[in-house]
Design an enzyme around this catalytic site. Sequence first.
Site, mmCIF file in Angstrom:
data_model
loop_
_atom_site.group_PDB
_atom_site.id
_atom_site.type_symbol
_atom_site.label_atom_id
_atom_site.label_comp_id
_atom_site.label_asym_id
_atom_site.label_seq_id
_atom_site.Cartn_x
_atom_site.Cartn_y
_atom_site.Cartn_z
ATOM 1 N N ASP A 97 -0.336 5.448 6.542
ATOM 2 C CA ASP A 97 -0.009 5.015 7.900
ATOM 3 C C ASP A 97 0.854 6.145 8.384
ATOM 4 O OD1 ASP A 97 -1.581 2.717 7.621
ATOM 5 O OD2 ASP A 97 0.354 1.487 7.361
ATOM 6 N N ASP B 32 -12.146 -5.392 9.784
ATOM 7 C CA ASP B 32 -11.266 -6.146 9.234
ATOM 8 C C ASP B 32 -11.718 -7.552 9.418
ATOM 9 O OD1 ASP B 32 -9.597 -3.907 9.079
ATOM 10 O OD2 ASP B 32 -8.379 -4.357 10.880
#
Lengths: 254, 193
Positions: A14, A133
């Site tokens: 990230d 997702d």
Amino acid sequence: MTDMLTKRIIPCLDIKNGRTVKGVNFVDLRDAGDPVELAKQYALKGADELVFLDISATLEGRKTMHDMVLKVAEHVNIPFTVGGGISSIEDVDALLKCGADKISINSSAVKRPELVNELANKFGSQCVVVAIDAKNVDGNWIVHLAGGTIPTKLNLFDWAKEVEQRGAGEILFTSMDNDGTKDGFANDALAKLSEELNIPIIASGGAGTIQHFVDTFKKGKADAALAASVFHFGEIPISELKEALKENNIAVRL
Amino acid sequence: MKLVIINYGAGNIKSIQFAFKRLGVDAILSNNPEEIKAADKVIFPGVGEANSAMKMLRASGLDALIPTLKQPVLGICLGMQLMCKSSEEGNTKGLSIFNVAIKRFSNAVKVPQMGWNTISDLKSPLFKDIKEDAFMYLVHSFYAEACIEQIATTNYEFNYASALQKDNFYGVQFHPEKSSVVGEQILKNFLAL
């Protein structure tokens, strides 16, 4: 000779304002916040690919991503994907010109599915990863946006098939039910995706032990497995993971 | 060492340029015929769709130039495929340097093949110090059939030619610039030809 394409292990980093955010516990790093240093380490340790996910909230933050991609391409000798906040042909063009091998899109594809066609036509399916997702809601896998907070009306399997038709080269499926649990990947849904689609599937969400990776390749039929914290905190060294996969007769690059 | 990467608008040439930079060689990006002809070594890259890439080559006149080059030329991925006779992708006529057709994998396997697979039956100075069954990174939906000009094979659905050579022309389906230290060795070998 080995007659099989190997299963891929993919650490995910990230990135916020050009720096890695999740605490990283690599003893031999000068600067654990530097994505280039970290990427080089992962390449040395046997990672097959890398994913950089830009979670910058500001435009300035996003701009630093281009510099980061350029530096990663300059110093790292394995393929990498860049995702986060990509919503146009121009965004993708800029990232590929900086040296990204693939880009991943998520909510921008849900909002405007034609984007998948446009990117596949212009740059080729091989560089278009669609990240999905999803959460299991009463037995129905529902696609969610914004890190699992916003439900859509889309069913995971229908949406995955649609983006394959539109030219996606790969699916990165994160089960929001499993993500962060360290309880294993969503192997039933993964196996169904792998059977119903003819493009590679990357498993994401739930990695906690080496056995979880064995299971997601065997039971989940995944082509690749992505994880973050188990790698960043050194809980599962990649070399050890790959040796264990090999012992379980799973083809890996050693 | 004057190394030119042919820049005709198809693909990720930055990665190739960076890979050579890591080996200490500053490659020149060019679509200028005189500059390409004058190079010691030429890289012919390519990512994307065969027919549109071929159109870009024709538009710049490079389709006529490339087969006449005398120095070592290395085609990578789509670059290799365009050096072949034809491609099923977009029903494209190629440069016919290699006498082999490019076909699509069937749906018996996942397409594209994406990831690391081995190269075997290695026979070329391009693979000096490279072990049999070394791992290379590949991303492709179309392949060169097994043929007399093959210098490496890979198995996906079946054995196919993952590298080709004829005279001074070399082609690799895999991405040496993305294949870790082993890929870098292949690039070094090419520079040493």
